[in-house]
Scaffold this active site. Sequence first.
Site, PDB file in Angstrom:
ATOM      1  N   ILE A  91       0.907  -1.326  -0.099  1.00 47.31           N
ATOM      2  CA  ILE A  91      -0.004  -0.025  -0.079  1.00 47.31           C
ATOM      3  C   ILE A  91       0.730   1.425   0.043  1.00 47.31           C
ATOM      4  CG2 ILE A  91      -0.198   0.015   2.402  1.00 47.31           C
ATOM      5  CD1 ILE A  91      -2.700   1.166   2.352  1.00 47.31           C
ATOM      6  N   SER A  92       0.668   1.988  -0.994  1.00 44.20           N
ATOM      7  CA  SER A  92       1.735   3.150  -1.169  1.00 44.20           C
ATOM      8  C   SER A  92       1.720   4.093   0.044  1.00 44.20           C
ATOM      9  CB  SER A  92       1.431   4.113  -2.443  1.00 44.20           C
ATOM     10  OG  SER A  92       1.399   3.231  -3.522  1.00 44.20           O
TER      11      SER A  92
END
Length: 213
Positions: free
Chosen positions: A57-58
């Site tokens: 997840i960025s």
Amino acid sequence: MARERQEMVVELKRYGISNARVLDAFLTVRRHLFVDAQSRPYAYSDNAMPIGFGQTISQPYTVAYMTSLLVERVPSGKVLEIGTGSGYQAAILAELGYRVYTIERIAGLYAAAGRVLDALGLPVHPRLGDGTLGWPEEAPFDGIIVTAAAPREPHTLMSQLAEGGVLVVPIGDLGSQQMTVIRRRGERFEHEIFHNFAFVPLCGREGWADNNE
């Protein structure tokens, strides 16, 4: 975790994110629901986190930066996300009022993200498949966001943009990519180049080869 979300938004402002709609969406969407229990205490730190299957997840800043590039050029309409991942980016886009379509190639992530998005009641249309090919049955799109590193301009995705539509995509090698905004003007495409980022590779027929397949 409302206080942690507020602190995250303060940090995003400090990093230069200024669009009020984007900041409001980050205040509303609960990022801790999109990470596993082990990562949950750190969900609002400005860090990327593993979500399994070699994906991440960025970090919030990256999501906010890409979202701002889209919102400032295409404030509403129909948007395609390539790389559902955890589902967090799709949730942010839905909170902003876009009609969201999202494609994920990894079945486990597709299922997990779908459960969270369904539980939140968000109007997101998910699909399992090769994101590099887009979603021709639903094209054209006013905006397309690619959440993985493309090795070159994604021409198939570009062809699925509506007139005046915008594609936000990191393009480069596996170590570093330039955030690129491509806008369709008839059969021409205008390009804007922004900062460097580091994303996981965009795998698929028109992306990088997946060595695990």
